[in-house]
Motif scaffolding. Structure first.
Motif, PDB file in Angstrom:
ATOM      1  N   ARG A  62      52.206  38.433  69.645  1.00 27.73           N
ATOM      2  CA  ARG A  62      51.405  39.461  69.330  1.00 27.73           C
ATOM      3  C   ARG A  62      52.077  40.711  69.617  1.00 27.73           C
ATOM      4  O   ARG A  62      52.179  41.818  68.719  1.00 27.73           O
ATOM      5  CB  ARG A  62      50.074  39.568  70.176  1.00 27.73           C
ATOM      6  N   ASP A 121      52.728  43.725  66.706  1.00 26.04           N
ATOM      7  CA  ASP A 121      52.663  45.029  67.357  1.00 26.04           C
ATOM      8  C   ASP A 121      53.749  45.786  66.815  1.00 26.04           C
ATOM      9  O   ASP A 121      53.761  47.042  66.454  1.00 26.04           O
ATOM     10  CB  ASP A 121      52.229  45.326  68.536  1.00 26.04           C
ATOM     11  N   LEU A 123      48.469  48.113  68.925  1.00 26.70           N
ATOM     12  CA  LEU A 123      47.851  47.655  70.378  1.00 26.70           C
ATOM     13  C   LEU A 123      48.605  47.988  71.473  1.00 26.70           C
ATOM     14  O   LEU A 123      49.957  47.967  71.383  1.00 26.70           O
ATOM     15  CB  LEU A 123      47.686  46.135  70.508  1.00 26.70           C
ATOM     16  N   MET A 169      49.892  47.119  75.010  1.00 26.90           N
ATOM     17  CA  MET A 169      49.587  46.053  75.691  1.00 26.90           C
ATOM     18  C   MET A 169      50.858  46.317  76.777  1.00 26.90           C
ATOM     19  O   MET A 169      51.690  47.008  76.710  1.00 26.90           O
ATOM     20  CB  MET A 169      49.782  44.799  75.069  1.00 26.90           C
ATOM     21  N   GLN A 172      46.154  43.088  76.951  1.00 25.76           N
ATOM     22  CA  GLN A 172      45.768  44.126  76.300  1.00 25.76           C
ATOM     23  C   GLN A 172      44.753  45.031  77.198  1.00 25.76           C
ATOM     24  O   GLN A 172      44.574  46.022  76.943  1.00 25.76           O
ATOM     25  CB  GLN A 172      45.090  43.797  74.947  1.00 25.76           C
TER      26      GLN A 172
END
Length: 182
Positions: free
Chosen positions: A87, A91, A142, A144, A151
């Motif tokens: 992820r 991002d 995002l 994070m 997150q």
């Protein structure tokens, strides 16, 4: 008698004679005066700072095989062990897309919202916005944790989640953090 004196990164070799020891202790042997005992005088050029650019790489010959540093795969995010989750890689790609298309997106959004302009220009701006890549939308970025990819529960200035923030702060591993005592 031969002795070696090192100051920082430069090495000076000195030659002392037995007769005038006190007078010659401070004299450094010049390159022209070369006694039999000394083969060479080591000299090093001082380091100079230069900007990070391809022209400097080519002048210093750092773009050739043994020294080549600029790696394209590193720039494109294909690091082998950097991302905690996939992820984070997605991002990172979104952030790159926003960096490339963000200014155009803001301009088109302003044209679309402007009520003074004719409807044809506003519709054209709206079509342009619809044809832009999906990843160029800023709300898809995002924020994070950089270590775990979590997150929720982030401390934004440190880019850490609350669990790691507490752990590192307790062990004095975060700069500027001090335990509250009163």
């Amino acid at each position: 008698m031969l002795s070696i004196l090192s100051i920082g990164r430069t090495v000076l070799r000195r030659c002392f004679s037995a007769t005038a020891e006190a007078a010659k202790m401070l004299d450094v042997v010049a390159p022209t005066e070369k006694p039999e005992e000394i083969d060479e005088i080591e000299t090093r050029t001082p380091r100079t700072k230069s900007a990070y650019s391809m022209t400097n790489f080519q002048t210093l010959k750092l773009d050739q095989y043994p020294y080549y540093v600029e790696r394209e795969w590193w720039k494109t995010g294909k690091r082998t062990c950097f991302w905690a989750t996939w992820r984070q890689l997605r991002d990172w790609k979104r952030r790159l897309c926003i960096q490339e298309t963000g200014a155009d997106r803001m301009r088109m959004k302003a044209l679309k919202a402007n009520t003074i302009l004719p409807q044809a220009i506003r519709d054209e701006a709206a079509d342009y916005l619809l044809k832009m890549p999906k990843a160029s939308h800023p709300k898809l970025v995002l924020n994070m944790c950089m270590f775990t990819g979590r997150q929720r529960g982030k401390i934004k200035p440190y880019r850490l989640n609350r669990h790691l923030f507490r752990k590192y702060a307790d062990h004095s591993q975060l700069s500027g953090m001090q335990r509250a005592m009163w």
